[in-house]
Write a protein that holds these residues in place. Structure first.
Motif, mmCIF file in Angstrom:
data_model
loop_
_atom_site.group_PDB
_atom_site.id
_atom_site.type_symbol
_atom_site.label_atom_id
_atom_site.label_comp_id
_atom_site.label_asym_id
_atom_site.label_seq_id
_atom_site.Cartn_x
_atom_site.Cartn_y
_atom_site.Cartn_z
ATOM 1 N N ALA A 1 0.830 -1.591 0.089
ATOM 2 C CA ALA A 1 -0.298 0.005 -0.462
ATOM 3 C C ALA A 1 0.613 1.149 -0.118
ATOM 4 O O ALA A 1 0.499 2.471 -0.953
ATOM 5 C CB ALA A 1 -0.671 0.259 1.117
ATOM 6 N N ARG B 1 2.520 1.577 -3.241
ATOM 7 C CA ARG B 1 1.485 2.239 -4.273
ATOM 8 C C ARG B 1 1.681 3.465 -4.337
ATOM 9 O O ARG B 1 0.947 4.378 -4.696
ATOM 10 C CB ARG B 1 -0.096 1.224 -3.865
ATOM 11 N N PHE B 2 1.058 4.028 -3.311
ATOM 12 C CA PHE B 2 0.752 5.406 -2.715
ATOM 13 C C PHE B 2 2.134 5.794 -3.296
ATOM 14 O O PHE B 2 2.193 7.422 -3.701
ATOM 15 C CB PHE B 2 0.927 5.986 -1.030
ATOM 16 N N ARG C 1 3.928 5.656 -5.500
ATOM 17 C CA ARG C 1 4.369 5.540 -7.353
ATOM 18 C C ARG C 1 3.159 6.099 -7.887
ATOM 19 O O ARG C 1 3.441 7.128 -8.890
ATOM 20 C CB ARG C 1 4.317 4.007 -7.674
ATOM 21 N N THR C 2 2.199 6.944 -6.979
ATOM 22 C CA THR C 2 0.946 6.931 -7.630
ATOM 23 C C THR C 2 0.827 8.024 -7.055
ATOM 24 O O THR C 2 0.004 9.071 -7.847
ATOM 25 C CB THR C 2 -0.724 6.099 -7.819
ATOM 26 N N SER D 1 -1.382 9.095 -4.406
ATOM 27 C CA SER D 1 -2.764 9.486 -3.791
ATOM 28 C C SER D 1 -3.110 8.044 -3.420
ATOM 29 O O SER D 1 -3.027 6.845 -2.722
ATOM 30 C CB SER D 1 -3.832 8.623 -5.362
ATOM 31 N N GLY E 1 -6.140 7.500 -1.918
ATOM 32 C CA GLY E 1 -6.689 6.491 -2.389
ATOM 33 C C GLY E 1 -6.513 4.632 -2.583
ATOM 34 O O GLY E 1 -6.564 4.181 -2.405
ATOM 35 N N GLU E 2 -5.152 5.390 -4.023
ATOM 36 C CA GLU E 2 -4.396 4.124 -4.113
ATOM 37 C C GLU E 2 -4.063 2.961 -2.539
ATOM 38 O O GLU E 2 -3.845 2.017 -3.342
ATOM 39 C CB GLU E 2 -3.943 4.619 -5.454
ATOM 40 N N ALA E 3 -4.000 3.698 -1.826
ATOM 41 C CA ALA E 3 -3.414 2.698 -0.952
ATOM 42 C C ALA E 3 -4.197 1.961 -0.053
ATOM 43 O O ALA E 3 -3.918 0.844 0.782
ATOM 44 C CB ALA E 3 -2.819 3.095 0.282
ATOM 45 N N ARG F 1 -6.240 0.604 -1.725
ATOM 46 C CA ARG F 1 -7.761 -0.358 -3.575
ATOM 47 C C ARG F 1 -7.023 -1.907 -2.516
ATOM 48 O O ARG F 1 -6.034 -2.238 -3.582
ATOM 49 C CB ARG F 1 -7.423 -0.007 -4.747
ATOM 50 N N THR G 1 -6.923 -4.719 -5.705
ATOM 51 C CA THR G 1 -5.520 -4.132 -6.800
ATOM 52 C C THR G 1 -4.343 -4.882 -6.070
ATOM 53 O O THR G 1 -3.533 -5.741 -6.283
ATOM 54 C CB THR G 1 -5.304 -3.111 -7.751
ATOM 55 N N HIS H 1 -2.301 -7.538 -6.616
ATOM 56 C CA HIS H 1 -0.361 -7.324 -7.215
ATOM 57 C C HIS H 1 0.352 -8.206 -6.123
ATOM 58 O O HIS H 1 1.475 -9.561 -6.214
ATOM 59 C CB HIS H 1 -0.383 -6.268 -6.840
#
Length: 222
Positions: free
Chosen positions: A136, A139-140, A142-143, A145, A147-149, A151, A154, A158
């Motif tokens: 998480a 991903r945060f 990289r993005t 966001s 919110g992406e942490a 998901r 997803t 992964h």
């Protein structure tokens, strides 16, 4: 998964980032005191930046560090809730026995059994959340966001692509290596604790790069 490559790459990355770059090292050392700053720098490392970025844009670092801290705290909430439930499951039966006598009320044995069962669940949940939160935060990073942490579908997909066991062993290896190095340093009389503190930026850069490489072991879902 090539664990040796993960360690070697992370070590080389850390060495290039800090060795001979004493101003950067000093700035990062100061950032460990104002800890959101070092967390923010960790975000930049996990974002995949290579070579290691300069510690600049301090407001951005601080904000990213706060976001990383919030994500981490949110992920630990279920673990804390289960821990509280576990202790309550033990102490409530004991309390009932004490206040009501022997009778038919559940005794300490019931509390111990429930506590052990919850302990197993707690360990499993802690491991799952640990792996999930690791992906998480990357991903945060990289993005950009928050919110992406969260998901979860997803993230689970992964981790499944990389392999749950592979991720667990990789993080275990990292933890063991860092713990052993810190333990050996602490054996040095007088200077041990100081050396661990001075090397804190190195440990953070190393671990941030390491988890980024784990994340990259399989393509991240869109």
């Amino acid at each position: 998964m090539d664990y040796t490559r993960l360690l070697s790459d992370s070590f080389d990355y850390t060495k290039e980032a800090l060795w001979g770059r004493w101003t950067r090292w000093l700035l990062l050392l100061v950032s460990t005191i104002i800890f959101p700053l070092i967390y923010g720098y960790s975000v930049r490392v996990m974002s995949g930046t290579k070579p290691a970025p300069e510690p600049e844009g301090w407001i951005g670092l601080f904000i990213d560090g706060i976001k990383l801290l919030v994500i981490t705290i949110v992920y630990t909430i279920p673990v804390w809730i289960l821990a509280v439930v576990g202790f309550a499951a033990y102490f409530i039966p004991v309390s009932v026995t004490t206040t009501q006598g022997t009778g038919t009320a559940p005794g300490p044995e019931t509390g111990i059994f429930v506590l052990l069962a919850l302990l197993v669940i707690f360990v499993v949940l802690a491991i799952v959340i640990g792996l999930l939160s690791t992906f998480a935060v990357v991903r945060f990073s990289r993005t950009g966001s928050v919110g992406e942490a969260f998901r979860f579908g997803t993230l689970l997909s992964h981790i499944g692509s990389v392999g749950w066991l592979n991720v667990f062993i990789a993080l275990l290896v990292m933890g063991i290596v860092i713990t052993v190095v810190q333990f050996v340093l602490m054996l040095i009389p007088v200077l041990g604790g100081l050396l661990v503190f001075i090397l804190t930026p190195a440990f953070i850069v190393f671990s941030s790069r390491y988890v980024a490489l784990i994340y990259e072991s399989a393509p991240a879902p869109a």
